[in-house]
Design a protein around this motif. Sequence first.
Motif, PDB file in Angstrom:
ATOM      1  N   PHE A 162       1.248  -1.182  -0.168  1.00 34.95           N
ATOM      2  CA  PHE A 162       0.216  -0.113   0.034  1.00 34.95           C
ATOM      3  C   PHE A 162       1.371   1.440   0.275  1.00 34.95           C
ATOM      4  O   PHE A 162       1.762   1.522   0.648  1.00 34.95           O
ATOM      5  CB  PHE A 162      -0.627   0.053   1.272  1.00 34.95           C
ATOM      6  N   ASP A 163       0.572   2.158  -0.994  1.00 40.24           N
ATOM      7  CA  ASP A 163       1.225   2.710  -1.099  1.00 40.24           C
ATOM      8  C   ASP A 163       1.055   4.223   0.147  1.00 40.24           C
ATOM      9  O   ASP A 163       0.025   5.328  -0.309  1.00 40.24           O
ATOM     10  CB  ASP A 163       1.301   4.074  -2.210  1.00 40.24           C
ATOM     11  N   TYR A 164       2.101   4.206   0.901  1.00 42.95           N
ATOM     12  CA  TYR A 164       1.027   4.871   2.222  1.00 42.95           C
ATOM     13  C   TYR A 164       0.932   6.572   1.931  1.00 42.95           C
ATOM     14  O   TYR A 164       0.553   7.729   2.294  1.00 42.95           O
ATOM     15  CB  TYR A 164       1.420   4.741   3.695  1.00 42.95           C
ATOM     16  N   LYS A 165       2.436   6.759   1.504  1.00 47.79           N
ATOM     17  CA  LYS A 165       3.627   8.159   1.502  1.00 47.79           C
ATOM     18  C   LYS A 165       2.175   8.687   0.506  1.00 47.79           C
ATOM     19  O   LYS A 165       1.865  10.276   0.779  1.00 47.79           O
ATOM     20  CB  LYS A 165       4.853   7.925   0.421  1.00 47.79           C
ATOM     21  N   ARG A 166       1.681   8.547  -0.864  1.00 48.71           N
ATOM     22  CA  ARG A 166       0.907   8.786  -1.980  1.00 48.71           C
ATOM     23  C   ARG A 166      -0.116   8.882  -1.532  1.00 48.71           C
ATOM     24  O   ARG A 166      -1.063  10.557  -1.419  1.00 48.71           O
ATOM     25  CB  ARG A 166       0.712   7.877  -3.085  1.00 48.71           C
ATOM     26  N   TYR A 167      -0.831   8.468  -0.367  1.00 48.96           N
ATOM     27  CA  TYR A 167      -2.482   8.153   0.356  1.00 48.96           C
ATOM     28  C   TYR A 167      -2.018   9.534   0.481  1.00 48.96           C
ATOM     29  O   TYR A 167      -3.298  10.870   0.917  1.00 48.96           O
ATOM     30  CB  TYR A 167      -2.535   7.610   0.815  1.00 48.96           C
ATOM     31  N   LEU A 168      -1.085   9.455   2.127  1.00 49.55           N
ATOM     32  CA  LEU A 168      -0.731  10.731   2.773  1.00 49.55           C
ATOM     33  C   LEU A 168      -1.047  12.530   1.899  1.00 49.55           C
ATOM     34  O   LEU A 168      -1.042  13.545   2.643  1.00 49.55           O
ATOM     35  CB  LEU A 168      -0.250  11.146   3.262  1.00 49.55           C
ATOM     36  N   SER A 169      -0.006  12.537   0.615  1.00 51.16           N
ATOM     37  CA  SER A 169       0.470  12.951   0.191  1.00 51.16           C
ATOM     38  C   SER A 169      -0.991  13.848   0.176  1.00 51.16           C
ATOM     39  O   SER A 169      -1.240  15.189  -0.671  1.00 51.16           O
ATOM     40  CB  SER A 169       1.172  13.112  -0.955  1.00 51.16           C
ATOM     41  N   VAL A 190     -12.356  -4.870  -4.872  1.00 51.38           N
ATOM     42  CA  VAL A 190     -10.813  -5.780  -4.886  1.00 51.38           C
ATOM     43  C   VAL A 190      -9.779  -5.288  -5.577  1.00 51.38           C
ATOM     44  O   VAL A 190      -8.595  -5.823  -4.918  1.00 51.38           O
ATOM     45  CB  VAL A 190     -11.920  -6.993  -6.227  1.00 51.38           C
ATOM     46  N   PHE A 191      -9.464  -4.288  -6.320  1.00 48.05           N
ATOM     47  CA  PHE A 191      -8.692  -3.315  -6.887  1.00 48.05           C
ATOM     48  C   PHE A 191      -7.749  -2.663  -5.250  1.00 48.05           C
ATOM     49  O   PHE A 191      -6.574  -2.242  -5.116  1.00 48.05           O
ATOM     50  CB  PHE A 191      -8.810  -2.116  -7.204  1.00 48.05           C
ATOM     51  N   TYR A 192      -7.987  -1.985  -3.991  1.00 48.37           N
ATOM     52  CA  TYR A 192      -8.237  -1.685  -3.234  1.00 48.37           C
ATOM     53  C   TYR A 192      -8.284  -2.389  -2.050  1.00 48.37           C
ATOM     54  O   TYR A 192      -6.637  -1.943  -1.235  1.00 48.37           O
ATOM     55  CB  TYR A 192      -9.063  -0.036  -2.557  1.00 48.37           C
ATOM     56  N   ASP A 200     -10.104 -14.453   0.136  1.00 45.90           N
ATOM     57  CA  ASP A 200      -9.262 -12.868  -0.048  1.00 45.90           C
ATOM     58  C   ASP A 200      -8.393 -13.172  -1.230  1.00 45.90           C
ATOM     59  O   ASP A 200      -7.724 -14.616  -1.334  1.00 45.90           O
ATOM     60  CB  ASP A 200      -8.790 -13.470   1.596  1.00 45.90           C
ATOM     61  N   GLY A 201      -7.501 -12.314  -0.826  1.00 41.71           N
ATOM     62  CA  GLY A 201      -5.998 -12.149  -1.266  1.00 41.71           C
ATOM     63  C   GLY A 201      -6.471 -11.719  -3.170  1.00 41.71           C
ATOM     64  O   GLY A 201      -4.824 -12.149  -3.410  1.00 41.71           O
ATOM     65  N   LEU A 202      -6.976 -11.710  -3.174  1.00 49.34           N
ATOM     66  CA  LEU A 202      -7.930 -11.002  -4.896  1.00 49.34           C
ATOM     67  C   LEU A 202      -6.825 -10.073  -5.139  1.00 49.34           C
ATOM     68  O   LEU A 202      -6.391  -9.641  -4.427  1.00 49.34           O
ATOM     69  CB  LEU A 202      -9.390 -11.107  -4.978  1.00 49.34           C
ATOM     70  N   TRP A 203      -6.233 -10.336  -6.780  1.00 46.49           N
ATOM     71  CA  TRP A 203      -5.873  -9.349  -7.156  1.00 46.49           C
ATOM     72  C   TRP A 203      -6.484  -8.239  -8.541  1.00 46.49           C
ATOM     73  O   TRP A 203      -6.273  -9.323  -8.999  1.00 46.49           O
ATOM     74  CB  TRP A 203      -4.545  -9.583  -7.191  1.00 46.49           C
ATOM     75  N   LEU A 204      -7.108  -7.361  -8.779  1.00 51.31           N
ATOM     76  CA  LEU A 204      -7.211  -7.165 -10.142  1.00 51.31           C
ATOM     77  C   LEU A 204      -6.067  -6.007  -9.889  1.00 51.31           C
ATOM     78  O   LEU A 204      -6.047  -4.812  -9.381  1.00 51.31           O
ATOM     79  CB  LEU A 204      -8.539  -6.341  -9.272  1.00 51.31           C
ATOM     80  N   LEU A 217       4.191  -7.492   3.733  1.00 45.57           N
ATOM     81  CA  LEU A 217       3.703  -8.627   2.713  1.00 45.57           C
ATOM     82  C   LEU A 217       2.851  -9.473   2.107  1.00 45.57           C
ATOM     83  O   LEU A 217       2.732  -9.451   1.193  1.00 45.57           O
ATOM     84  CB  LEU A 217       4.784  -9.871   3.242  1.00 45.57           C
ATOM     85  N   LYS A 218       1.404  -9.112   2.364  1.00 50.90           N
ATOM     86  CA  LYS A 218       0.078 -10.069   2.245  1.00 50.90           C
ATOM     87  C   LYS A 218       0.246  -9.408   1.177  1.00 50.90           C
ATOM     88  O   LYS A 218      -0.352 -10.471  -0.321  1.00 50.90           O
ATOM     89  CB  LYS A 218      -0.540  -9.375   2.973  1.00 50.90           C
ATOM     90  N   ASN A 219       0.177  -8.080   0.610  1.00 55.67           N
ATOM     91  CA  ASN A 219      -0.140  -7.543  -0.783  1.00 55.67           C
ATOM     92  C   ASN A 219       0.775  -7.922  -2.032  1.00 55.67           C
ATOM     93  O   ASN A 219       0.621  -8.277  -3.238  1.00 55.67           O
ATOM     94  CB  ASN A 219      -0.004  -6.087  -0.825  1.00 55.67           C
ATOM     95  N   THR A 220       1.380  -8.752  -1.448  1.00 58.96           N
ATOM     96  CA  THR A 220       3.643  -8.524  -2.257  1.00 58.96           C
ATOM     97  C   THR A 220       2.961 -10.171  -2.780  1.00 58.96           C
ATOM     98  O   THR A 220       3.139 -10.453  -4.223  1.00 58.96           O
ATOM     99  CB  THR A 220       4.570  -8.545  -1.791  1.00 58.96           C
ATOM    100  N   PHE A 221       2.346 -10.860  -1.879  1.00 57.86           N
ATOM    101  CA  PHE A 221       2.082 -12.486  -2.329  1.00 57.86           C
ATOM    102  C   PHE A 221       0.819 -12.500  -2.987  1.00 57.86           C
ATOM    103  O   PHE A 221       0.732 -13.404  -4.500  1.00 57.86           O
ATOM    104  CB  PHE A 221       2.034 -13.233  -1.061  1.00 57.86           C
TER     105      PHE A 221
END
Length: 709
Positions: free
Chosen positions: A175-182, A412-414, A483-487, A578-582
């Motif tokens: 998750f891009d926390y830096k972009r979210y906060l920017s 699912v994307f988010y 769980d673990g779906l990815w689009l 790590l979860k999003n990586t896998f």
Amino acid sequence: MKGNPFVRYAAALIAGVLLYVQLPDCLIIPLAALLVGGGLLIWGFARNTGKVVKSIHAAPGIGGLLILLALGWATTYQRTAINQPDNIAHLTDTLRAYEGVVATQPEERAKTFRVELNIRRGKWRSRDADEWQPLSGRVIVYLDKAGSPVPHYGEVWLVAGPPRPIDPPLNPGEFDYKRYLSYRNIYHQQYLRTFGRTVLAIDPPSRITNLATIVNRWADSVFTHQVGTRAEYGLVNAMILGVRDDLDTELYRAYSAAGAVHILSVSGLHVGILFTVMTLLLGLLPKRPRGEIMIAVLKLTILWFYALITGFSPPVLRSAAMFSILIIATASGRQQQLANTLGASAFFILCFDPYALFSAGFQLSYLAVVGIGMWQSALYQSVTFRYKWANWLWKLTAVALVAQLITFPLGVFYFHQFPTYFLLANPIVIGMSELLLPLAMATLAFSWIPYVNDGLGWLLQKTAWLLNYAVTQTGQLPGAAWDGLWLSQAAMMLTYAVIFCGAALLLTRNRTYLWATCTSAILLAGVTIWSDYQQAHQQRLAVHFLPHRTAVSLTNGYHSLLITDLDSNDTRSFDFYLKNTFGQWGVSDLAITNANRNVESADSLQPTSVHHQTRDYALWVWQGKTLLLVNKLNGPNPWRLPAVVDYLIIRRNALREWNQLNGRVVARHIIFDDSNKTPLTDKLLAEAKVSGITCFSVRQMGAYVAELE
């Protein structure tokens, strides 16, 4: 579109916002749009000057839209804090101290208070010790709870030391926390002990927000007294006040598995439920002259009082603005169209906060309302029942169906999961929420009346208990969530193309939409098949970034082995880092082994084995590659390896001087994981650069990923 001008206005404004985000330095395009748009407008007005019958031309309309595009670009530029010359992001000197004011209601975490500070001024190390300079920006501060009183909105703090920039995502798919906060104009954060800050004064930056925080705290005290039990109090606090600090982790997971987690965050759904209940109850009042105006005033009062007690939560503000436009249009007798109302609310919200466009809540809320407005009525009328209660239940089910259909690709994307039993859970959740929200508002309104407040509090507690029970039971059903779906972004857009074209085909029976649906489905299938093919044939070694820990993965197809010293109970760190990586790699079989234990083999990844393991090091052989994890180099056992290893991973500050490797090990690739202390790693990297040694640090460079043939 002809009768919905605000849809066009909002679309032009959104185009300007997107243009700035993609091309922030390209001033020529908005300037050209402004000049061309102004020219077209002037030309259109000049052609109609002096004419009794005004002719209609497309040019002035196009000109107006071009001007709105330029306005969207300019508004986004103006609302981007980093464009201010005194913003903290432009500092070249090190801050010694700064002064800031608490700008939002603090959040309580397990060990810290999360506080957002608006910086006012600062002191630099390279300048005079007493010299203060103007400084702006917003910083997230995590204040240690040990010995610290609860911070309050409006406190002015003197903070010692400089904040640090927020890290970008360091793992694939993280998750891009830096972009979210920017998008919220936050670029820095800081961790503080109690002695690291001093409260100087109370100076709230906004009186209205200060009033909202006071009302929010008062409402919290009422619910604390009237509801009592922790689980039900946590639910009411989350739904009404937007505070999830008292929610149990297991209860939150149950709501997530049941597809009802959205009910735990104050949002447009809550405002919509409140608006529906108000319309139903106020519709029972007798009709009187000017009654529409009185009802509109009452609706607006209740609506904005709810926004006030939530502390003016941004999602509630957006929805309150949308429903306010709807209420005013109805009271004034103007003909209203849902599309135009949505367009108007989006237009004014984005004029105030253009970065709201990138909020998942904003996107999901507007998508859900658009879907319900377009399709819910047709779906509801397609089936009728004899009994009123059955029709009411079918109406709620139709709403849940349409809302889930139009939001599931974006969800699912988010969030990478899909609730299996949403049809079972959502009608219950919506129905119970239609009771709980008015009860909570009534509990606050009559909290000063003895006995009445106790009765309402009892009803509120029992309603919250029943809602928790229903959701918990649903969440415990087998296979409650995928769980673990990815689009990917392309797959998400193609999925929406299939949904919209398919819906248009059913409603219009137009053959054009049939071809569009088939084409979109074929493209979606092609993207999915290609992604599955790549995942099935992947062979990858990765050293992940995990704060102060080791995390090494060996991935073969859909199977992966994770070598880590992460505590098995620390699911929060695994989920965030790590979860999003896998998930992105399509791993369906993840085996985890402890990096500190002696493990002989990992059957799920044959041919994978630990060739040799001691307290000092572990040697793994996988896919013909050698992987050496080193824990200690300066021990009493002067071990050495006779062969060159492919990957040398330094752990737990094992390497302090480069000459410690001499005569012990030679490696083609040297990687430092984040279990090493950062200053030590930085020193070794600097020395390696001078000596010409090639090495890699996951703290500085992100995860190390090696694709194997």
